[in-house]
Scaffold this motif. Structure first.
Motif, PDB file in Angstrom:
ATOM      1  N   ARG A  76       0.836  -1.209   0.000  1.00 41.64           N
ATOM      2  CA  ARG A  76       0.000   0.000   0.000  1.00 41.64           C
ATOM      3  C   ARG A  76       0.864   1.248   0.000  1.00 41.64           C
ATOM      4  O   ARG A  76       0.561   2.224  -0.698  1.00 41.64           O
ATOM      5  N   ALA A 105       1.038   4.238  -2.840  1.00 41.53           N
ATOM      6  CA  ALA A 105       0.852   5.656  -2.508  1.00 41.53           C
ATOM      7  C   ALA A 105       1.993   6.489  -3.068  1.00 41.53           C
ATOM      8  O   ALA A 105       1.774   7.574  -3.626  1.00 41.53           O
ATOM      9  N   ASP A 109      -2.862  13.493   1.448  1.00 45.37           N
ATOM     10  CA  ASP A 109      -3.639  12.256   1.549  1.00 45.37           C
ATOM     11  C   ASP A 109      -2.726  11.028   1.535  1.00 45.37           C
ATOM     12  O   ASP A 109      -2.920  10.103   2.319  1.00 45.37           O
ATOM     13  N   ALA A 110      -1.745  11.045   0.642  1.00 42.12           N
ATOM     14  CA  ALA A 110      -0.817   9.913   0.557  1.00 42.12           C
ATOM     15  C   ALA A 110      -0.002   9.782   1.833  1.00 42.12           C
ATOM     16  O   ALA A 110       0.213   8.670   2.335  1.00 42.12           O
ATOM     17  N   GLU A 117      -2.106   8.291   4.495  1.00 36.19           N
ATOM     18  CA  GLU A 117      -2.247   6.854   4.279  1.00 36.19           C
ATOM     19  C   GLU A 117      -0.980   6.124   4.721  1.00 36.19           C
ATOM     20  O   GLU A 117      -1.053   5.071   5.363  1.00 36.19           O
ATOM     21  N   ILE A 138      -0.912   5.788   8.468  1.00 35.07           N
ATOM     22  CA  ILE A 138      -1.795   4.707   8.914  1.00 35.07           C
ATOM     23  C   ILE A 138      -1.123   3.356   8.689  1.00 35.07           C
ATOM     24  O   ILE A 138      -1.155   2.484   9.563  1.00 35.07           O
ATOM     25  N   ILE A 139      -0.497   3.191   7.546  1.00 36.69           N
ATOM     26  CA  ILE A 139       0.174   1.930   7.218  1.00 36.69           C
ATOM     27  C   ILE A 139       1.279   1.649   8.234  1.00 36.69           C
ATOM     28  O   ILE A 139       1.417   0.533   8.731  1.00 36.69           O
TER      29      ILE A 139
END
Length: 57
Positions: A12, A16, A43-44, A47, A50-51
């Motif tokens: 992921r 991104a 946004d990337a 993300e 979060i990853i």
């Protein structure tokens, strides 16, 4: 297909980063599109954050 949650998280993250690279290559930094690129990068990065958190669990 990935076998572990860490491998899935890394996949992921890589996707991104590729989206960021494509946005830069398209030249979205000019003609008033700088804000759109900044939003995509934000946004990337969110993300990716979060990853990273998920991978630590």
């Amino acid at each position: 297909m990935s076998n572990t949650p860490l491998e899935e998280a890394m996949d992921r993250a890589e996707r991104a980063l590729l989206r960021i690279e494509r946005a830069v290559e398209r030249g979205t930094m000019g003609d008033g599109k700088d804000q759109a690129l900044r939003a995509q990068v934000a946004d990337a990065l969110a993300e990716l954050d979060i990853i990273i958190r998920e991978a630590g669990h």
